[in-house]
Design an enzyme around this catalytic site. Structure first.
Site, PDB file in Angstrom:
ATOM      1  N   THR A   2       6.776  -3.086  -2.978  1.00  0.00           N
ATOM      2  CA  THR A   2       6.254  -3.107  -4.344  1.00  0.00           C
ATOM      3  C   THR A   2       5.447  -4.384  -4.551  1.00  0.00           C
ATOM      4  OG1 THR A   2       8.029  -4.357  -5.426  1.00  0.00           O
ATOM      5  CG2 THR A   2       8.387  -1.990  -5.127  1.00  0.00           C
ATOM      6  N   CYS A   3       4.753  -4.427  -5.644  1.00  0.00           N
ATOM      7  CA  CYS A   3       4.035  -5.654  -6.010  1.00  0.00           C
ATOM      8  C   CYS A   3       4.853  -6.443  -7.027  1.00  0.00           C
ATOM      9  CB  CYS A   3       2.645  -5.330  -6.562  1.00  0.00           C
ATOM     10  SG  CYS A   3       2.693  -4.260  -8.004  1.00  0.00           S
TER      11      CYS A   3
END
Length: 118
Positions: A48-49
């Site tokens: 994920t970011c």
């Protein structure tokens, strides 16, 4: 309908517990959907970011609890000695890439201070 955790711009509202819960729920639905669509012997890479452990390690732990056939394939990023890097750069690299909150996982941290160009 867009989850309430996202503003009109699509940027999460950091610090909002309800928004975080919505994002974690979304991440859980995405990871379990992806896991169920894997072919036998397939590999799922979850990235994920987000900097949130709830959206990262928390979601992975949840999947491991929900799916008895899910497991982690350990990964690591060793920072090999490289003659082109000075000591300060090597120390920065060690901070930027570290073991995640679950054994066998890694966490990439953003570099928040950039040297000024003169």
């Amino acid at each position: 309908q867009a989850p309430s955790a996202l503003s009109k711009s699509g940027i999460s509202k950091l610090g909002d517990e309800a928004a975080m819960a919505d994002l974690v729920d979304l991440q859980r639905r995405l990871i379990v959907s992806g896991f169920r669509l894997l072919k036998r012997g397939g590999t799922l890479v979850y990235s994920t970011c987000s900097l949130s452990e709830e959206q990262n390690e928390g979601v992975v732990n949840w999947l491991l609890q929900q799916c008895s056939n899910a497991f982690i394939i350990p990964v690591s990023f060793n920072n090999p000695s490289n003659g082109s890097c000075d000591t300060k750069e090597k120390e920065e690299e060690k901070f930027l890439i570290s073991e995640g909150g679950i054994a066998g996982t890694v966490r990439f941290r953003p570099k928040l201070n950039y040297p000024s160009s003169n």
